[in-house]
Design an enzyme around this catalytic site. Structure first.
Site, PDB file in Angstrom:
ATOM      1  N   LYS A 111      41.823  41.223  31.372  1.00 26.07           N
ATOM      2  CA  LYS A 111      41.267  39.953  31.866  1.00 26.07           C
ATOM      3  C   LYS A 111      41.258  38.869  30.802  1.00 26.07           C
ATOM      4  O   LYS A 111      41.135  37.686  31.131  1.00 26.07           O
ATOM      5  CB  LYS A 111      39.846  40.170  32.406  1.00 26.07           C
ATOM      6  CG  LYS A 111      39.804  40.908  33.728  1.00 26.07           C
ATOM      7  CD  LYS A 111      38.497  40.675  34.448  1.00 26.07           C
ATOM      8  CE  LYS A 111      38.513  41.283  35.831  1.00 26.07           C
ATOM      9  NZ  LYS A 111      37.202  41.230  36.479  1.00 26.07           N
ATOM     10  N   LYS A 192      47.555  47.854  40.620  1.00 29.50           N
ATOM     11  CA  LYS A 192      46.392  48.095  41.486  1.00 29.50           C
ATOM     12  C   LYS A 192      46.218  46.999  42.539  1.00 29.50           C
ATOM     13  O   LYS A 192      46.438  45.836  42.241  1.00 29.50           O
ATOM     14  CB  LYS A 192      45.157  48.132  40.570  1.00 29.50           C
ATOM     15  CG  LYS A 192      43.894  48.625  41.193  1.00 29.50           C
ATOM     16  CD  LYS A 192      42.725  48.491  40.236  1.00 29.50           C
ATOM     17  CE  LYS A 192      42.243  47.066  40.143  1.00 29.50           C
ATOM     18  NZ  LYS A 192      40.939  46.890  39.505  1.00 29.50           N
ATOM     19  N   LYS A 195      41.316  42.230  44.497  1.00 36.58           N
ATOM     20  CA  LYS A 195      40.739  41.099  45.228  1.00 36.58           C
ATOM     21  C   LYS A 195      41.368  39.789  44.808  1.00 36.58           C
ATOM     22  O   LYS A 195      41.471  38.853  45.569  1.00 36.58           O
ATOM     23  CB  LYS A 195      39.255  40.952  44.844  1.00 36.58           C
ATOM     24  CG  LYS A 195      38.300  41.940  45.397  1.00 36.58           C
ATOM     25  CD  LYS A 195      36.904  41.631  44.811  1.00 36.58           C
ATOM     26  CE  LYS A 195      36.005  42.837  44.914  1.00 36.58           C
ATOM     27  NZ  LYS A 195      35.130  43.025  43.779  1.00 36.58           N
TER      28      LYS A 195
HETATM   29  P1  TYM Z   1      34.768  46.171  41.548  1.00 38.16           P
HETATM   30  O1  TYM Z   1      33.881  45.175  42.197  1.00 38.16           O
HETATM   31  O2  TYM Z   1      36.004  45.678  40.900  1.00 38.16           O
HETATM   32  O3  TYM Z   1      35.193  47.272  42.591  1.00 38.16           O
HETATM   33  C1  TYM Z   1      34.248  47.962  43.391  1.00 38.16           C
HETATM   34  C2  TYM Z   1      34.652  49.397  43.573  1.00 38.16           C
HETATM   35  O4  TYM Z   1      35.955  49.481  44.165  1.00 38.16           O
HETATM   36  C3  TYM Z   1      36.811  50.316  43.378  1.00 38.16           C
HETATM   37  N1  TYM Z   1      38.183  49.781  43.457  1.00 38.16           N
HETATM   38  C4  TYM Z   1      39.248  50.496  43.853  1.00 38.16           C
HETATM   39  N2  TYM Z   1      39.380  51.778  44.235  1.00 38.16           N
HETATM   40  C5  TYM Z   1      40.614  52.204  44.592  1.00 38.16           C
HETATM   41  N3  TYM Z   1      41.719  51.413  44.576  1.00 38.16           N
HETATM   42  C6  TYM Z   1      41.643  50.123  44.197  1.00 38.16           C
HETATM   43  N4  TYM Z   1      42.724  49.357  44.203  1.00 38.16           N
HETATM   44  C7  TYM Z   1      40.357  49.605  43.812  1.00 38.16           C
HETATM   45  N5  TYM Z   1      39.918  48.383  43.391  1.00 38.16           N
HETATM   46  C8  TYM Z   1      38.595  48.527  43.180  1.00 38.16           C
HETATM   47  C9  TYM Z   1      36.243  50.211  41.960  1.00 38.16           C
HETATM   48  O5  TYM Z   1      36.632  51.308  41.166  1.00 38.16           O
HETATM   49  C10 TYM Z   1      34.750  50.171  42.238  1.00 38.16           C
HETATM   50  O6  TYM Z   1      34.234  51.471  42.414  1.00 38.16           O
HETATM   51  N6  TYM Z   1      32.426  47.120  37.247  1.00 38.16           N
HETATM   52  C11 TYM Z   1      32.444  47.429  38.656  1.00 38.16           C
HETATM   53  C12 TYM Z   1      31.150  47.088  39.355  1.00 38.16           C
HETATM   54  C13 TYM Z   1      29.925  47.698  38.759  1.00 38.16           C
HETATM   55  C14 TYM Z   1      29.514  49.049  38.889  1.00 38.16           C
HETATM   56  C15 TYM Z   1      28.251  49.140  38.214  1.00 38.16           C
HETATM   57  C16 TYM Z   1      30.083  50.180  39.484  1.00 38.16           C
HETATM   58  C17 TYM Z   1      28.965  47.039  38.062  1.00 38.16           C
HETATM   59  N7  TYM Z   1      27.943  47.917  37.744  1.00 38.16           N
HETATM   60  C18 TYM Z   1      27.563  50.337  38.133  1.00 38.16           C
HETATM   61  C19 TYM Z   1      29.379  51.375  39.404  1.00 38.16           C
HETATM   62  C20 TYM Z   1      28.143  51.460  38.726  1.00 38.16           C
HETATM   63  C21 TYM Z   1      33.551  46.616  39.303  1.00 38.16           C
HETATM   64  O7  TYM Z   1      33.966  45.603  38.799  1.00 38.16           O
HETATM   65  O8  TYM Z   1      33.929  47.077  40.513  1.00 38.16           O
END
Ligand code: TYM
Length: 328
Positions: A111, A192, A195
Site C-alpha cells: 500500500k 487477489k 475492493k
Molecule cells: P479486509 O477488510 O481487507 O477484509 C475483510 C476480510 O476478508 C478477507 N478477504 C479475502 N478473503 C479471500 N479472498 C479475498 N480476495 C479476500 N479479500 C479480503 C480478509 O482476509 C479479511 O478476513 N485488517 C483486516 C481487518 C481487521 C481485522 C481485525 C481482521 C482489523 N482488525 C481483527 C481480523 C481481526 C482487513 O483489512 O480486512
C-alpha cells in the site's frame, strides 16, 4: 468454547472474496463460541476516505453482517471507533512493536509502494489490529489468507508483552478456510480480488445485480484449453472460478470438476453465475430491509456497550502491567 474476533474495513463495497474468505463463515461460529464482529472504521482511515461515503459504508457493513446471519442476541456487533479502548491499547502495543517488523508487513509494503505522503497510521495499522484482537482475550481469528501475517505479528506482540510486563494477554490462533481463503481477481487471476481494484470487471461485489454478476463471470479470464479442472498454478483463472463455485455451492472442487468433465467453459460459467446469484439474493433482500431500519442503530448501541465493558477491563490490566496511570 472459543472466543472469536474478526473485523472488516468499511472502505468500499464488500466483494465475494470478503464473503467467502471471512463473512460467510461467521454465522456458523455463533453456535458454540463467544463472538465479536467489528466494523474497523479506524483502520479504514489509514488511507484517505470521503467523509460521507465512509459513513454510508459503515452502516452498509453493519447491515451486511446482519444480512448474512450475524445474530445480535448471540454475537457482539460494533463499530471500532465507538470503543476508545482500541486506540488506547493500540498505543500500548505500538510501544511494544518494533518499527522494523512493521515495515516488513506485506500489506504495508504494497500500500505504500511508490506513494508520497504515506500516513504513519498505515505503518501502525497492525498494532491496532492486534489491539482489536487482544482486548477480548480472543482465541480464534477467522480471516482470509491475506491477514495471516498480521495475526502472526499479533501473536508475537502478545508474547512479547506477556514476557516484558505481565502474563495477561491470550495468544490467538488464525482460522483460515481450506477453500476460499484467497479469491482472485476475475481479470488477473494471479492477484487477489480486492475492493479497491479500479477495473470493476475484476471484482464481484456482494450487492451486484444478477445481470452484472453474469456479465463479469462471462468475461472472466480463463485459458484456451476449455477443460474445467483445478490446477491453480497452470490454470489460475478456471481454478479461481472453481473455488468460487465451491464456496457458494458447498460442493467440493473435485465433484464440480467431475460434473463439468467434457463440457466447455461456457456452460460452466453460466451455471456458476446462477450459483453466485442464488447465494447472494437472500442476503441482498435482507440487506435492503435492514439498511434504513432503526433496529440497526439499537443493535450497534448495544454492541458498543458490551464491547466497551469487556475492552475497558483488559485495557485497565494492560495499563497496570505497564505502570501507567494510577492504580485503583
Ligand atoms: P479486509 O477488510 O481487507 O477484509 C475483510 C476480510 O476478508 C478477507 N478477504 C479475502 N478473503 C479471500 N479472498 C479475498 N480476495 C479476500 N479479500 C479480503 C480478509 O482476509 C479479511 O478476513 N485488517 C483486516 C481487518 C481487521 C481485522 C481485525 C481482521 C482489523 N482488525 C481483527 C481480523 C481481526 C482487513 O483489512 O480486512
Amino acid at each position: 468454547m472459543s472466543t472469536i474476533f474478526s473485523g472488516i474495513q468499511p472502505s468500499g463495497s464488500l466483494t465475494i472474496g470478503n464473503y467467502l474468505g471471512a463473512l460467510s463463515r461467521f454465522p456458523k461460529m455463533q453456535d458454540d463460541n463467544q463472538c465479536y464482529f467489528c466494523i474497523v472504521d479506524e483502520h479504514a482511515i489509514t488511507v484517505p476516505q470521503d467523509r460521507l461515503k465512509l459513513r454510508n459504508e459503515i452502516r452498509s457493513l453493519a447491515a451486511l453482517y446482519l444480512s448474512v446471519g450475524i445474530d445480535p442476541e448471540r454475537s457482539t456487533l460494533f463499530i471500532q471507533s465507538e470503543v476508545p479502548a482500541h486506540t488506547q491499547m493500540a498505543w500500548i502495543l505500538q510501544c511494544v512493536a518494533y518499527v522494523g517488523e512493521l515495515e516488513r508487513m506485506t500489506q504495508y509494503k504494497d500500500k505504500s509502494a511508490g506513494k508520497d505522503g504515506v500516513s504513519a497510521g498505515l505503518l501502525t495499522y497492525p498494532p491496532l489490529m492486534a489491539a482489536d484482537i487482544l482486548l477480548y482475550s480472543t482465541t480464534m481469528v477467522p480471516v482470509g489468507e491475506d491477514q495471516k501475517q498480521h495475526i502472526e505479528l499479533t501473536r508475537n506482540l502478545a508474547e512479547r508483552f506477556n514476557r516484558q510486563h505481565n502474563d495477561i494477554l491470550t495468544v490467538p490462533e488464525p482460522h483460515i478456510p481450506e477453500q476460499g481463503a484467497r479469491i482472485m481477481s476475475l481479470q488477473d487471476p494471479t492477484s487477489k480480488m480486492s475492493k479497491s481494484d479500479d477495473n470493476h470487471k475484476a471484482t464481484i461485489f456482494m450487492l451486484d445485480e444478477p445481470k452484472q454478476i453474469e456479465k463479469k463471470i462471462k468475461s472472466a479470464v480463463t485459458d484456451s484449453e476449455g477443460v474445467v479442472e483445478y490446477k491453480p498454478d497452470d490454470k489460475p483463472g478456471i481454478s479461481n472460478l472453481l473455488n468460487i463455485y465451491a464456496g457458494f455451492s458447498g460442493e467440493s472442487v473435485a465433484d464440480i470438476s467431475e460434473k463439468y468433465a467434457g463440457k466447455g467453459y461456457g456452460e460452466f460459467k453460466q451455471d456458476l453465475a446462477q450459483v453466485v446469484i442464488d447465494g447472494l439474493e437472500p442476503i441482498q433482500k435482507r440487506y435492503y430491509e435492514l439498511y434504513e431500519s432503526e433496529e440497526l442503530d439499537d443493535i450497534l448501541d448495544q454492541g458498543a456497550d458490551h464491547a466497551n465493558r469487556v475492552a475497558n477491563k483488559m485495557l485497565m490490566k494492560a495499563k497496570k502491567a505497564m505502570g501507567i496511570g494510577r492504580v485503583h
